[in-house]
Design a protein around this motif. Structure first.
Motif, PDB file in Angstrom:
ATOM      1  N   MET A  87      -2.854  -2.568 -12.118  1.00 49.86           N
ATOM      2  CA  MET A  87      -4.037  -2.668 -11.371  1.00 49.86           C
ATOM      3  C   MET A  87      -5.307  -1.884 -12.036  1.00 49.86           C
ATOM      4  N   THR A  88      -6.314  -2.110 -11.604  1.00 54.92           N
ATOM      5  CA  THR A  88      -7.555  -1.296 -11.876  1.00 54.92           C
ATOM      6  C   THR A  88      -7.402   0.055 -11.004  1.00 54.92           C
TER       7      THR A  88
ATOM      8  N   SER B 292     -10.016   1.352  -9.635  1.00 55.18           N
ATOM      9  CA  SER B 292     -10.797   1.047  -8.301  1.00 55.18           C
ATOM     10  C   SER B 292      -9.881   0.236  -7.347  1.00 55.18           C
ATOM     11  N   ALA B 293      -9.107  -0.661  -7.670  1.00 54.64           N
ATOM     12  CA  ALA B 293      -8.140  -1.271  -6.872  1.00 54.64           C
ATOM     13  C   ALA B 293      -7.381  -0.517  -6.141  1.00 54.64           C
ATOM     14  N   VAL B 294      -6.770   0.557  -6.865  1.00 50.84           N
ATOM     15  CA  VAL B 294      -5.919   1.613  -6.188  1.00 50.84           C
ATOM     16  C   VAL B 294      -6.390   2.473  -5.253  1.00 50.84           C
ATOM     17  N   SER B 295      -7.616   2.805  -5.785  1.00 48.28           N
ATOM     18  CA  SER B 295      -8.519   3.637  -4.565  1.00 48.28           C
ATOM     19  C   SER B 295      -8.823   2.936  -3.446  1.00 48.28           C
ATOM     20  N   GLN B 296      -9.205   1.569  -3.563  1.00 48.16           N
ATOM     21  CA  GLN B 296      -9.681   0.783  -2.514  1.00 48.16           C
ATOM     22  C   GLN B 296      -8.378   0.790  -1.533  1.00 48.16           C
ATOM     23  N   GLN B 297      -7.290   0.128  -2.028  1.00 44.76           N
ATOM     24  CA  GLN B 297      -5.880   0.342  -1.249  1.00 44.76           C
ATOM     25  C   GLN B 297      -5.730   1.248  -0.484  1.00 44.76           C
TER      26      GLN B 297
ATOM     27  N   LYS C 236       0.864  -1.308  -0.032  1.00 43.65           N
ATOM     28  CA  LYS C 236       0.036  -0.113  -0.076  1.00 43.65           C
ATOM     29  C   LYS C 236       0.892   1.255   0.031  1.00 43.65           C
TER      30      LYS C 236
ATOM     31  N   ASN D  58      -8.048   1.835   2.372  1.00 47.80           N
ATOM     32  CA  ASN D  58      -7.614   1.135   3.548  1.00 47.80           C
ATOM     33  C   ASN D  58      -6.541   1.503   4.252  1.00 47.80           C
TER      34      ASN D  58
ATOM     35  N   ALA E 183      -2.602   3.288 -11.496  1.00 48.46           N
ATOM     36  CA  ALA E 183      -3.137   2.008 -11.844  1.00 48.46           C
ATOM     37  C   ALA E 183      -2.460   1.423 -13.230  1.00 48.46           C
TER      38      ALA E 183
END
Length: 307
Positions: A30-31, A33-38, A8, A41, A25
């Motif tokens: 990565m996508t 959305s995956a970047v944003s989610q990580q 992260k 978190n 991304a």
């Protein structure tokens, strides 16, 4: 305490460099959305906002920059760890503990260490002088990584604990006092020394080697004096107290009152072997040391040819 996640932190670092979630991304495969989610978190883990909106883009908060300032030191150290690990895998660094009998240390181990300092300075060799028979005990106990011993002292070839590597056949010469009747001979037959007093240890490998060579020549040697160290043996020979079979390694430093002569008939030798624990030969640093020892042993054998 925060449980830091290196992945992260890498995403946050890349965002700082690329400027947008989309570019981040793409760089990290990565996508968005995956970047944003990580990153969301990560913000929850550290307990402070890391991003703030700036039009259609986002920018790092002061807290995110603080986190990255400390993370840079972590990334730097991890890079060093990667480099050192790669060097270890390729045998460029590592520590190897070598147990070797006394005459092998100056003749084989020291030249090998000198060569390694030039070619692989990251490979550190720790030397422990030991008796030939004890070297295997130290190896089995894990106190050394590589043992130099004599084949006569080695466990059975089928011993599943060790891998043995032949290194050298060290010639045995006869040590005579300079005034001896055969001191001027080019070669000496052991049988011509059957009536002499012999100097060798009371037991152990050198006693067996001396007795075996003399018995092969047709006589049993009369032990005039008992000694285990080559310094003592050669001093007694120099004093005219007897004769001795001496490995060429042990006579590398000449003594003025001792003459070394080749044995003319069977040319006895003692076999020097290296040994590692089974599978240990695959260790990169151990392999480097073994290669250096082989090179030195080959050169020694060439230089220690017929006198």
């Amino acid at each position: 305490m925060v449980e830091w996640d290196i992945r992260k932190l890498q995403i946050l670092r890349t965002l700082r460099e690329r400027g947008t979630v989309t570019a981040t991304a793409e760089a990290l495969r990565m996508t968005p959305s995956a970047v944003s989610q990580q990153l969301t978190n990560l913000a929850k883990q550290v307990g402070v906002p890391l991003l703030e909106a700036q039009g259609r883009r986002v920018r790092l908060t002061d807290a995110a920059r603080l986190v990255l300032r400390h993370a840079e030191a972590v990334f730097e150290q991890l890079e060093r760890a990667d480099a050192e690990l790669a060097a270890y895998v390729h045998g460029e660094v590592g520590e190897v503990r070598v147990g070797a009998f006394s005459t092998a240390v100056p003749a084989l181990v020291v030249p090998a260490v000198r060569a390694l300092r030039e070619t692989h300075p990251g490979v550190v060799v720790r030397v422990r002088e030991t008796e030939a028979g004890e070297a295997y005990e130290l190896l089995a106990a894990g106190e050394v990584d590589l043992a130099l011993s004599l084949a006569a002292q080695a466990p059975a070839v089928g011993d599943a604990r060790f891998t043995q590597v032949p290194l050298l056949a060290d010639p045995l010469d006869v040590a005579l006092p300079r005034g001896h009747r055969l001191a001027g001979a080019g070669e000496v037959r052991l049988a011509d020394l059957a009536e002499e007093d012999w100097i060798f240890g009371g037991s152990g490998p050198w006693s067996d080697i001396t007795r075996g060579a003399c018995e092969a020549a047709g006589f049993s040697p009369r032990q005039g004096h008992s000694a285990a160290g080559w310094t003592a043996i050669l001093a007694m020979v120099e004093a005219g107290m007897g004769v001795a079979l001496v490995p060429r390694m042990a006579a590398a430093v000449p003594r003025g009152g001792v003459v070394m002569r080749e044995v003319g008939e069977q040319r006895p030798v003692r076999h020097v072997v290296g040994a590692v624990r089974k599978g240990g030969e695959d260790g990169p640093a151990v392999g480097r040391v073994l290669d250096a020892l082989r090179t030195v042993a080959t050169r020694y054998a060439r230089d220690a040819g017929p006198r």
